[in-house]
Write an enzyme that holds these catalytic residues in place. Sequence first.
Site, PDB file in Angstrom:
ATOM      1  N   HIS A 167      48.453  44.075  41.027  1.00 37.59           N
ATOM      2  CA  HIS A 167      49.142  42.883  41.528  1.00 37.59           C
ATOM      3  C   HIS A 167      48.583  42.575  42.912  1.00 37.59           C
ATOM      4  O   HIS A 167      48.638  43.415  43.810  1.00 37.59           O
ATOM      5  CB  HIS A 167      50.657  43.105  41.564  1.00 37.59           C
ATOM      6  CG  HIS A 167      51.252  43.351  40.217  1.00 37.59           C
ATOM      7  ND1 HIS A 167      52.111  44.393  39.948  1.00 37.59           N
ATOM      8  CD2 HIS A 167      51.097  42.676  39.048  1.00 37.59           C
ATOM      9  CE1 HIS A 167      52.458  44.362  38.673  1.00 37.59           C
ATOM     10  NE2 HIS A 167      51.845  43.329  38.097  1.00 37.59           N
ATOM     11  N   THR A 209      48.340  48.570  32.855  1.00 38.96           N
ATOM     12  CA  THR A 209      46.922  48.715  33.186  1.00 38.96           C
ATOM     13  C   THR A 209      46.484  50.175  33.072  1.00 38.96           C
ATOM     14  O   THR A 209      45.419  50.482  32.531  1.00 38.96           O
ATOM     15  CB  THR A 209      46.679  48.193  34.615  1.00 38.96           C
ATOM     16  OG1 THR A 209      47.290  46.916  34.758  1.00 38.96           O
ATOM     17  CG2 THR A 209      45.199  48.071  34.922  1.00 38.96           C
ATOM     18  N   GLU A 240      54.875  53.823  42.613  1.00 44.30           N
ATOM     19  CA  GLU A 240      55.615  52.622  43.024  1.00 44.30           C
ATOM     20  C   GLU A 240      56.331  52.936  44.331  1.00 44.30           C
ATOM     21  O   GLU A 240      57.248  53.758  44.360  1.00 44.30           O
ATOM     22  CB  GLU A 240      56.636  52.256  41.942  1.00 44.30           C
ATOM     23  CG  GLU A 240      57.333  50.953  42.140  1.00 44.30           C
ATOM     24  CD  GLU A 240      56.533  49.773  41.610  1.00 44.30           C
ATOM     25  OE1 GLU A 240      56.381  48.794  42.369  1.00 44.30           O
ATOM     26  OE2 GLU A 240      56.070  49.815  40.450  1.00 44.30           O
TER      27      GLU A 240
END
Length: 319
Positions: free
Chosen positions: A22, A168, A179
């Site tokens: 992202h 991905t 994260e």
Amino acid sequence: MTSCSVVHKPPVRRVAIFGGTHGNELSGIFLVKHWQENGAEIQRTGMEVKPFLTNPRAVKKCTRYIDCDLNRVFDPDNLGRTVVEDIPYEVRRAQEINHIFGPKGSDDAYDLIFDLHNTTSNMGGTLILENSRDDFTIQMFHYIKNALAPECCPVLLIEHPNLKYATTRSVAKHPVGVEVGPQPQGVVRADTLDKMRKIVKHGLDFVQLFNEGKEFPPCTIEVYKIMEKVDYPRNKNGEVIAIIHPKLQDQDWQPLNNGDPLFLTLDGEVIAYKGDCTVYPTFINEAAYYEKKQAFVKTIKMELTAKHIRSSVLDQNTS
């Protein structure tokens, strides 16, 4: 513990570190770009470690994606899709990534991929597990959690019969999501970047120890298993009509019980949680998930146990 109970796993020789899946999640982008210029920090004896920028066009524009979410298109339909002129950029990019690091599900796929992400939610440094039977990755997470203690390092298990992510990192035999938050989109914070950097370091240290023949006895870790995505209350036009309640905001991984406040309307009405068991919400008020109609995800706590593992490299050396 007898030697026959040890599960022998092949050594992990090819590792990738993905940043920029992202394009507005900057910690991984900054780290990957740094490691592409100076990779000494991530190199380990006996394995190749490749830092890779996954969505360069989105990174250049500092946006999550160009046409569609790259982290949701690694499914057979998209990976096998015929390349035509109007194919979404991220689908074409997924096919390129699958060609370099896969093919997904094959013996030729990379052994391990760390995929680096940021969240606007108060999740701390979270590890994301895709397969509850992946002894190697569970052992790695156990090692990372112990190395970071007493700092908390939650593990989110996204294995679910009806929720398919097609990430991905799923190209690899062992996919690892990292994260880290809270961090706003398009911003890089030193403390968040440092937390991510330490997680990767400890993960790579574990792989090196494993490849060198260190045995890892059975271990158990606590995980938060995803159960359901919860949307915001909406009107008949699909518009959000209530926001995350202040008592829920920033309470990722904290217990949520029947009657606890969830949402607050602009008229001041409190909408409470109705459920017969305690759940643990996370990705609370994630900025990127408004378009996905997701206010938070409900998880339950459970334990996973990994078997006693050792690299089969020792068997190869003595045969």
